[in-house]
Write an enzyme that holds these catalytic residues in place. Structure first.
Site, PDB file in Angstrom:
ATOM      1  N   GLY A 236      -2.927   6.433  -5.563  1.00  0.00           N
ATOM      2  CA  GLY A 236      -2.335   5.119  -5.320  1.00  0.00           C
ATOM      3  C   GLY A 236      -2.760   4.588  -3.969  1.00  0.00           C
ATOM      4  O   GLY A 236      -3.811   4.954  -3.436  1.00  0.00           O
ATOM      5  N   SER A 237      -1.930   3.748  -3.384  1.00  0.00           N
ATOM      6  CA  SER A 237      -2.292   3.090  -2.136  1.00  0.00           C
ATOM      7  C   SER A 237      -2.181   4.048  -0.963  1.00  0.00           C
ATOM      8  O   SER A 237      -1.396   4.999  -0.972  1.00  0.00           O
ATOM      9  CB  SER A 237      -1.386   1.882  -1.900  1.00  0.00           C
ATOM     10  N   GLU A 256      -5.352  10.894  -3.555  1.00  0.00           N
ATOM     11  CA  GLU A 256      -6.536  10.085  -3.865  1.00  0.00           C
ATOM     12  C   GLU A 256      -6.104   8.644  -3.661  1.00  0.00           C
ATOM     13  O   GLU A 256      -5.376   8.088  -4.483  1.00  0.00           O
ATOM     14  CB  GLU A 256      -7.011  10.375  -5.294  1.00  0.00           C
ATOM     15  N   LEU A 257      -6.560   8.056  -2.557  1.00  0.00           N
ATOM     16  CA  LEU A 257      -5.984   6.797  -2.096  1.00  0.00           C
ATOM     17  C   LEU A 257      -6.992   5.656  -2.176  1.00  0.00           C
ATOM     18  O   LEU A 257      -7.885   5.663  -2.992  1.00  0.00           O
ATOM     19  CB  LEU A 257      -5.442   6.986  -0.679  1.00  0.00           C
ATOM     20  N   CYS A 291     -10.380   1.655  -6.654  1.00  0.00           N
ATOM     21  CA  CYS A 291     -10.543   1.988  -5.236  1.00  0.00           C
ATOM     22  C   CYS A 291     -12.006   2.169  -4.847  1.00  0.00           C
ATOM     23  O   CYS A 291     -12.305   2.248  -3.654  1.00  0.00           O
ATOM     24  CB  CYS A 291      -9.732   3.223  -4.886  1.00  0.00           C
ATOM     25  N   GLU A 385      -8.554  -3.158   2.044  1.00  0.00           N
ATOM     26  CA  GLU A 385      -8.894  -2.990   0.626  1.00  0.00           C
ATOM     27  C   GLU A 385      -8.413  -4.227  -0.121  1.00  0.00           C
ATOM     28  O   GLU A 385      -7.216  -4.444  -0.285  1.00  0.00           O
ATOM     29  CB  GLU A 385      -8.230  -1.740   0.049  1.00  0.00           C
TER      30      GLU A 385
END
Length: 482
Positions: A236-237, A256-257, A291, A385
């Site tokens: 996620g963020s 996992e960003l 992402c 982002e």
């Protein structure tokens, strides 16, 4: 907006260790395209959550004893179920996530690969034998190292790949024998529930799986106070991920960003038209909501004008609209509030002197593919982002300097490089602060078995089936003196 073709409204409870419970706050799942109701689910009560955690803890004794052969059988059975329902699952992704149909079909194919790979890795995870007679007096000693399941996994997944990113949590956990509590995104829980059904139908112990919508308060409670959950695997963020890590106490943490993916195009590559097409497609697929969507493109000045012309031409060819249509390339972003944020960032850049080469507007949740140039540090469209079909395209003169420019980001997930010079390739490989460098393609390229993750604000640890399996296990040493 015309109404999209999608499955009829689905009413589901959450899966709680073999039972489908119906109590809890109602959550309505709506299509990002036309806001029609896709389904209704329930948020788990605190009591149901705690009951599930207890069940997961008790189930570990059974899951850790499942043979490698049985785990492989279960995972292959899930892969077969996904493949057999490919079109139905793709249309469910279209309905709840707003992903264009052709991209949703690719996601289903990737989920099949994820489970198939996990099945193969379940029987390939081996240990090692160590010689320990390395000093006088230790004759006859040797050691063996094996990996054991770390314990119940608390997995949290985002909306943008509601099938395959769920698969990247469930499949590795099953492969190593870890029970799982999965919290899917509230916008896209239905795909996750289907995968839960498939696992139970394939023979995974019912008490070892819970797929639940949780309140933020319950999620934080589990991280801060629930020691029976041993691993946090979050996608996620960056803002949320690092906050959760602070609360995760003694748990193993896999994050996992976000990202701000850059690609560098050197003039020696040639085929400017082909590279420009790749860049635009990689930056606008699923409306840029990945992402590793291309966000920054640095092009050697000698080919910059040609690249820009080809990119604008490609952006103009993209089909916008209903994600259920076969020809649609760019559908809606997940929420109108996100579309409003994206629009405001573009407007802010325009007011700051940026040139809008293509796009720059929106209709409802559909944001036009937008190409910008003249961006500079300090602008959100360049530094943050953007998570949108927005690309900044900028020229460069010096290769070493552009590598520094790529590194000027709080994120470091993947980067792309187009050059035919081996020296430049290895210079970039050694210099760029990213988890992966993709040469000859965009940073958006990914195949599911590869190690995937980043540095800096982009995360901690690696996904990709085998690498996630390592994160969910503990090595244990056995020493023998004979």
């Amino acid at each position: 907006m015309a109404k999209s073709s999608s499955p009829g409204a689905i009413e589901r409870g959450f899966l709680a260790c073999g039972r489908e419970l119906q109590e809890g706050r109602e959550v309505v799942v709506r299509s990002p395209w036309d806001q029609s109701v896709v389904g209704t689910v329930r948020e788990a009560s605190h009591g149901a959550v705690m009951e599930a955690v207890g069940s997961l803890e008790r189930s570990l004794a059974a899951t850790r004893k499942l043979s490698a052969h049985e785990r492989k059988r279960i995972l292959l059975a899930v892969a077969e179920k996904i493949a057999a329902q490919k079109e139905e699952l793709a249309r469910l992704i279209v309905a709840e996530a707003g992903k264009p149909l052709k991209a949703a079909r690719v996601e289903v194919e990737r989920a099949v690969l994820t489970y198939t790979t996990a099945a193969e890795e379940a029987v390939r995870m081996t240990g090692e034998v160590l010689p320990l007679d390395l000093l006088k007096g230790n004759e006859g000693r040797w050691g063996m190292v094996r990996r054991f399941p770390a314990g119940p996994v608390f997995a949290i997944t985002p909306f943008n790949f509601p099938l395959n990113l769920v698969a990247h949590k469930l499949a590795p956990a099953v492969a190593v024998g870890c029970p799982v509590l999965l919290k899917p995104a509230p916008q896209t829980p239905l795909s996750a529930l289907r995968l839960g059904d498939f696992l139970l139908e394939a023979g995974w112990p019912a008490e070892a799986l819970a797929v639940m919508l949780l309140s933020n308060e319950d999620a934080e409670f589990l991280l801060e106070q629930e020691e029976r959950l041993k691993v946090l695997s979050f996608t996620g963020s960056a803002k949320v991920g690092w906050k959760l890590k602070q609360k995760a106490a003694k748990k193993r943490v896999l994050l996992e960003l976000g990202g701000n993916a850059a690609m560098v195009v050197h003039g020696d590559w040639g085929d400017v038209e082909g590279v420009a097409k790749k860049a635009v497609l990689a930056g606008t697929s699923y409306a840029g909501q990945s992402c590793i969507s291309v966000q920054r493109v640095y092009v050697e000045r000698a080919v910059f004008d040609d690249f820009v012309a080809q990119a604008v031409k490609q952006a103009g060819r993209l089909v916008l609209g209903d994600p259920a249509n076969e020809e649609t390339d760019v559908g809606p972003v997940i929420r109108e509030s996100d579309a409003e944020r994206i629009e405001s960032w573009v407007d802010e850049a325009r007011a700051g002197g940026v040139t809008v080469l293509a796009g720059g507007s929106r209709e409802g949740c559909v944001v036009e593919p937008t190409l910008l140039t003249g961006t500079r540090r300090g602008m959100k469209v360049l530094d943050e982002e953007v998570f949108a079909p927005v690309l900044a395209i900028e020229p460069y003169d010096d290769f070493n300097a552009v590598l520094d420019e790529v590194n000027h980001s709080p994120y470091g997930l993947q980067a792309g490089l187009f050059t035919r010079d081996v020296g430049r390739i290895f210079r970039a490989y050694e210099t760029l602060d990213v988890g992966g460098l993709i040469v000859g393609d965009t940073p958006t390229w990914r195949i599911d078995p590869m190690p995937y993750g980043g540095v800096k604000d982009s995360g901690l640890g690696r996904e990709g089936v085998r690498y996630a399996m390592d994160e969910m296990t503990e090595p244990k040493l056995l020493v023998m003196a004979v």
